[in-house]
Design an enzyme around this catalytic site. Structure first.
Site: not given
Length: 417
Positions: A131, A135, A311, A316, A355, A370
């Site tokens: 790719h 990945e 963050h 995220e 959040h 996550e």
């Protein structure tokens, strides 16, 4: 009277459907004491606001997403949809497996990440490919064999089981083979438009579109040997489990800090004082090869809370693997929206948005992953921030007693029981 009859009929029908579904949000069965109808799939707050849905709607989706019906009075403003269900993705079938993806066209708010679920039967191969992007993979069912070669000619062939992770940098050649009767894993890519042309390169596709005389010269072989190269490329195809070993590579094997494999559960979870579950961090600090994608694997106890935080370094992206969850995302300027999640859902929370994530089951653990397009996992918790700010300033800002501000916990809680 007619509207009352219609509402009764709708509620009765929904009750039958609800009985066939898992408990959506055990912590929110208080609807029955307030007169609210959110758990019945109706936008009615029991205090005079809302009314029954009389037009077309998807009752199963309404029942699974009561907070989307307006349950939280603290929600406000316009917050775009931050959620995508893998069940809404088109599944592509192959001999030996299947694939379904979530790319930016599905979840436009995911500006950093695309993802997929992939299934391989025993011996089936995700064909040799590479790719333009990195990945990241997480095995959650069965076991697989990964084979990879980097730019220096270093190689790695390893069996991965539940919880094991791979990270292949952009341009690295690789393949994945299923080893058990049925095998499945999560794939994550650090480009949200993963399906566009020029992102994935399959070996048989390349050979099939290269002149035969060039093929012959390159390999020093009769070009007729390649006459049966599949056209079009199969992506996934049936095969037999590999029994051959790779030996004597000129640059040796990828191992130690160069390894592209991380075995999550061979490491202890992070020490988090909240007592609400387990938190595994997987980033360049403990998996040096993973330079563009950082991750956490989280198990939250029933009723537990991933504390209010944000963050500072990345969006995220989340994949919910087991259980039921609720999260409210605050994007600034008085804009906030609450979402309900269940297994197979994905989400993208904006860079720096405040959040939490709450396990809304009274009996079942919530498990999720996550992902951040970053070299490290980083978060700033609300409680710790306030605890490390002069207490009188916090008290004046929030209009609370100063002794309350002085008692706030100075350690990150992360997962609160």
């Amino acid at each position: 009277m007619r509207i009352s009859w219609q509402l009764s009929a709708l509620v009765a029908g929904q009750a039958l459907l609800a009985a066939a579904l898992p408990a959506v949000s055990n912590l929110d069965r208080r609807d029955s004491t307030t007169g609210a109808q959110f758990d019945n799939g109706q936008p009615i707050d029991g205090k005079g606001k809302g009314g029954p849905i009389l037009g077309g709607t998807n009752r199963q989706v309404d029942l699974a997403n009561p907070d989307n019906l307006g349950r939280q009075s603290t929600d406000n403003g316009i917050v775009p949809n931050l959620k995508w269900r893998f069940s809404d993705s088109k599944t592509r079938l192959f001999n030996g497996g299947w694939l379904r993806e979530q790319v930016i066209q599905d979840l436009p708010q995911s500006h950093d990440i695309a993802a997929a679920q992939q299934h391989l039967s025993k011996g089936a191969l995700r064909e040799l490919h590479w790719h333009r992007v990195a990945e990241w993979g997480f095995v959650y069912a069965g076991s697989v064999l990964i084979s990879v070669v980097d730019e220096f000619g270093r190689y790695q062939v390893e069996k991965l089981n539940y919880g094991d992770i791979w990270y292949f940098p952009k341009g690295v050649a690789h393949t994945v083979q299923g080893l058990e009767d049925e095998n499945e894993f999560l794939l994550v890519f650090d480009d949200p438009d993963f399906d566009k042309v020029g992102t994935t390169f399959n070996i048989d596709d390349w050979i099939a579109h290269t002149p035969r005389d060039v093929i012959a010269k390159n390999f020093g072989l009769d070009p007729a040997i390649f006459d049966k190269v599949p056209k079009p490329n199969p992506n996934i195809f049936n095969g037999t489990v590999s029994t051959k070993n790779v030996t004597a590579g000129p640059a040796g094997e990828l191992s130690g800090n160069a390894s592209f494999v991380y075995r999550t559960f061979q490491h202890k979870p992070e020490s988090v004082p909240g007592g609400g579950g387990e938190f595994y961090k997987i980033d360049s600090t403990n998996f040096p090869a993973s330079k563009t994608l950082a991750a956490t694997f989280v198990r939250l106890k029933p009723g537990g809370l991933r504390e209010l935080h944000w963050h500072p370094n990345a969006e995220e992206w989340l994949y919910f693997h087991k259980g039921w969850a609720r999260a409210t995302v605050f994007i600034g300027n008085a804009n906030a929206r609450t979402f309900d999640f269940s297994a197979g859902d994905t989400a993208a929370f904006p860079d720096n948005s405040g959040h939490y994530i709450e396990n809304t089951s009274e009996t079942e653990d919530l498990v999720w992953i996550e992902i951040y397009k970053s070299d490290r996992v980083a978060d700033i918790p609300l409680t710790q921030w306030l605890a490390l700010t002069p207490a009188d300033i916090v008290a004046q800002t929030l209009n609370i007693p100063v002794e309350i501000a002085e008692g706030l916990k100075k350690e990150k809680q992360v997962l609160v029981a």
